[in-house]
Motif scaffolding. Sequence first.
Motif, PDB file in Angstrom:
ATOM      1  N   HIS A 163      47.875  16.387  66.193  1.00 22.44           N
ATOM      2  CA  HIS A 163      48.309  14.990  66.026  1.00 22.44           C
ATOM      3  C   HIS A 163      49.135  14.778  64.763  1.00 22.44           C
ATOM      4  N   CYS A 173      51.627   9.713  72.803  1.00 23.05           N
ATOM      5  CA  CYS A 173      50.479  10.627  72.754  1.00 23.05           C
ATOM      6  C   CYS A 173      49.215   9.903  73.218  1.00 23.05           C
ATOM      7  N   CYS A 175      46.548   9.768  71.806  1.00 19.14           N
ATOM      8  CA  CYS A 175      45.837   9.186  70.655  1.00 19.14           C
ATOM      9  C   CYS A 175      46.340   7.786  70.326  1.00 19.14           C
TER      10      CYS A 175
HETATM   11 ZN    ZN Z   1      48.448  12.127  68.892  1.00 16.18          ZN
END
Ligand code: ZN
Length: 321
Positions: A163, A173, A175
């Motif tokens: 990340h 992403c 995340c």
């Molecule tokens: Zn990420």
Amino acid sequence: MLAIGIDIGGMSIKIGFVNERGEITHRFRMAVLKGVSQGQIMKELGDLVNAEIEDAGLHYSDFIGVGVGCPGSINTLTGRCDFSPNLDWHDLDIVGMLSSSIGLPVRIANDANAAMLGEAMFGAGKDFKNLVLLTLGTGVGGGVYIDGKLFEGNEGKGGEVGHTIIRLGGRQCSCGLRGCFETYASASALIADTKKAMKKNKDSKMWDYVHGNIDTVNGATAFECAKLGDQTAMEVVENYEMWLTYGIVNFCNIFRPDAVILGGGISGQKEYLTRPIEEKLAELHYGFPMTPKVRILVSKLGNDAGILGAASLAFEKVQNQ
Ligand SMILES: [Zn+2]
């Protein structure tokens, strides 16, 4: 002495008794069934380990301790799994429950950090003191090993190499952020890029390779067709290796590891993957040509990486105490 390595996965928990040479002398597993509470799973796991120690004719004094590799957000200070999305576990006191039922010291880490330590202790990183592991899978997992010790960061939540952001405003992403390394360097990213290139180039050999069925594209498709000289496949591989290399340049400049170890299915490409990265890297990292070369290696532990990584946590704790 033996260590007990517990590798927690989404479908099953794999357990092994591991000696100091990294050999698994006894192994067993437990299914993770849906609908069973997290506390019940821990209770059954403790009971199973106790029963297996007895059945194997071993004594608790034969064991140095227990290591647990668990996916998700793990707090190594409290020994709890704060949150594991795949398992749907929340605030689970893994170290507390297992140490009271088994009666041995228990150490936990995020599964990727455990894999890093396993590779350093028993695998491709055995001869080195400074390492970075990148597991190229659905995402990019990994860990960092500094001066002969696993780097864990505050609460054990460090080492999330996948990340790190390598392109502002880049790909979305999982995340929540954009442009993370794993959105370009994971196996999933390679597969998506392979399919995209195939749709644009109907005459690519990759279509023959997958017998016309684009759904069967995997992490090897572009690599195998690039080896056959297919131009589209070669471009996909080159582009993939470029992103991977630039991510690795960042890790090299921060940590100056002796080696970067690549794991996951794509690492099966061996020198075909590592050689171009090693060559490009030598010219890209800061201080070239006066800085030491960083070797690019592939993981050696294969399917046992989880158990050996977990067991290595118990061994390292004792070594560094
Ligand atoms: Zn990420």
